[in-house]
Write an enzyme that holds these catalytic residues in place. Structure first.
Site, mmCIF file in Angstrom:
data_model
loop_
_atom_site.group_PDB
_atom_site.id
_atom_site.type_symbol
_atom_site.label_atom_id
_atom_site.label_comp_id
_atom_site.label_asym_id
_atom_site.label_seq_id
_atom_site.Cartn_x
_atom_site.Cartn_y
_atom_site.Cartn_z
ATOM 1 N N TYR A 126 0.816 -1.216 0.000
ATOM 2 C CA TYR A 126 0.000 0.000 0.000
ATOM 3 C C TYR A 126 0.850 1.267 0.000
ATOM 4 O O TYR A 126 0.318 2.366 0.084
ATOM 5 C CB TYR A 126 -0.936 0.002 1.204
ATOM 6 C CG TYR A 126 -2.117 -0.914 1.032
ATOM 7 C CD1 TYR A 126 -1.911 -2.278 0.862
ATOM 8 C CD2 TYR A 126 -3.417 -0.445 1.042
ATOM 9 C CE1 TYR A 126 -2.978 -3.152 0.698
ATOM 10 C CE2 TYR A 126 -4.490 -1.308 0.881
ATOM 11 C CZ TYR A 126 -4.268 -2.660 0.709
ATOM 12 O OH TYR A 126 -5.317 -3.514 0.549
ATOM 13 N N LYS A 173 3.613 -14.939 4.430
ATOM 14 C CA LYS A 173 3.986 -15.772 3.281
ATOM 15 C C LYS A 173 5.518 -15.771 3.219
ATOM 16 O O LYS A 173 6.133 -15.491 2.181
ATOM 17 C CB LYS A 173 3.353 -15.187 2.002
ATOM 18 C CG LYS A 173 3.433 -16.054 0.783
ATOM 19 C CD LYS A 173 2.468 -17.212 0.767
ATOM 20 C CE LYS A 173 2.671 -18.079 -0.462
ATOM 21 N NZ LYS A 173 1.831 -19.301 -0.446
ATOM 22 N N ASP A 206 -2.239 -18.440 2.818
ATOM 23 C CA ASP A 206 -3.189 -19.248 2.036
ATOM 24 C C ASP A 206 -3.810 -20.336 2.916
ATOM 25 O O ASP A 206 -5.012 -20.574 2.883
ATOM 26 C CB ASP A 206 -2.547 -19.844 0.768
ATOM 27 C CG ASP A 206 -1.116 -20.293 0.970
ATOM 28 O OD1 ASP A 206 -0.579 -20.105 2.076
ATOM 29 O OD2 ASP A 206 -0.513 -20.854 0.035
ATOM 30 N N ASP A 230 -6.180 -6.700 4.813
ATOM 31 C CA ASP A 230 -7.343 -6.182 4.102
ATOM 32 C C ASP A 230 -8.192 -7.337 3.580
ATOM 33 O O ASP A 230 -9.410 -7.389 3.785
ATOM 34 C CB ASP A 230 -6.867 -5.289 2.949
ATOM 35 C CG ASP A 230 -7.987 -4.453 2.375
ATOM 36 O OD1 ASP A 230 -9.057 -4.367 3.011
ATOM 37 O OD2 ASP A 230 -7.801 -3.878 1.283
#
Ligand code: ATP
Length: 334
Positions: A126, A173, A206, A230
């Site tokens: 972002y 991740k 995930d 988000d």
């Protein structure tokens, strides 16, 4: 004796003005006096002042240190930068707090969901640092810093300690983004050591999504970078009846801004169809932040009572009531 609290009010775009006036109506019913300073950001400001985030908006929030905000729309692929992202970065509102818990009377796939999503709000993808390297190739920079990661981890563990939460799961991740998400995890691990009473664990993003969908009740608090936060918080909103019920807060050291998870919903704007509960519950979080715990609980209990009765519901929850009707029903119960 009644008090008057100065606060900034940002009606926003789309359904923003409708849900904001509903929240103001409910706050009024608490008897706590607010001295609202109304300022425009988003498409209204763009039309009137030629910019979506005029300086007076930031000045007002800095001065009042607390703000209630309706959603502001952001054009997809092009157009102006997100007002939300700009405000969070400029005002350093680094902690995005999004509690998600099962609402009485609302049909959803799961019962007893009670998750608090803590999302880093100032960096990651972002940062808006994108450029064309050569035609056909773009680069978007993911910024992760030790400072921001440590700060958000501390916020999450402090929140856990203050609110009696048992477990914080850092979502990442780092198997792929070994440096950036690796740094985030290093910071979370270091902070976790200072909170031995809170269980700390980690989960790849995930897998987290799959585990959430299988059984959201096994999660307590989720600690995430900006983008994962988000996406995962929208996913979590789905567990409790959708975006119309998901509140949020953006907290910094100098100011705090309260807004729902949902966007400006242009598809239903101006039709008195929007569910104002997400913003009303965000307003309750604002009351908590201001130390008005009793009033905050009265607002939450009033929302729960209206949901439980099931007589007055907006369309997203299967009813036919309008935004203003819901606001009145909740205000009456406050
Ligand atoms: P934006 O561009 O501002 O993010 P959007 O329409 O892409 O807007 P949302 O505003 O979050 O994204 O809306 C997603 C869907 O959820 C829409 O169909 C919208 O009508 C619905 N929705 C969002 N908020 C509410 C609400 N408060 N009450 C009822 N429906 C809502």
């Amino acid at each position: 004796m009644s008090t008057t609290i100065p606060a900034t009010l940002i009606p926003g775009d789309g359904i923003g003005p409708e849900v904001v006036s509903a929240a103001v109506r409910v706050l009024q019913a608490t008897g706590i006096g607010f001295e609202w300073e109304t300022v425009q950001a988003g498409l209204v400001a763009l039309g009137k002042e030629g910019m979506p985030l005029p300086p007076n908006v930031l000045e007002s929030v800095r001065r009042n240190r607390v703000a209630l905000k309706g959603p502001t729309g952001t054009p997809v692929a092009g157009g102006h930068r997100s007002v939300n992202v700009e405000m969070r970065k400029t005002l350093d509102l680094y902690a995005n707090v999004r509690p998600v818990h099962t609402m009485p009377g609302v049909k959803s796939r799961y019962e007893d969901v009670d998750i608090v999503v803590i999302r880093e709000n100032t960096e990651d993808l972002y940062s808006g640092l994108e450029h064309v390297v050569v035609p056909g190739v773009v680069e978007s920079l993911k910024i992760i810093t030790e400072k921001a990661s440590t700060r958000i981890a501390k916020y999450a563990f402090d929140y856990a300690r203050k609110n009696g939460r048992k477990r914080v799961t850092a979502v990442h991740k780092a198997n792929i983004m070994k440096l950036s998400d690796g740094l985030f995890l290093d910071c979370c691990r270091a902070v976790a050591k200072d909170y031995p009473e809170v269980t700390y664990d980690e989960m790849i993003v995930d897998n987290t999504c799959m585990q959430l969908v299988l059984d959201p009740t096994r999660f307590d608090m989720l600690l995430l970078e900006n983008l994962y936060g988000d996406i995962v918080s929208d996913l979590c909103a789905g567990f409790i009846g959708g975006l119309g019920l998901a509140p949020g807060a953006n907290i910094g050291d100098e100011a705090a801004l309260f807004e729902a998870v949902h966007g400006s919903a242009p598809d239903i704007a101006g039709k008195n169809l929007a569910n104002p509960m997400a913003l009303i519950l965000s307003a309750a979080m604002m009351l908590d932040h201001l130390g008005e715990q009793q009033a905050a609980d009265r607002v939450r209990n009033a929302v729960h009572a209206v949901l439980k009765e099931g007589q007055k519901l907006t369309r997203d929850l299967g009813g036919t009531a309008g935004t203003t009707e819901i606001a009145e029903a909740i205000a009456t119960k406050v």
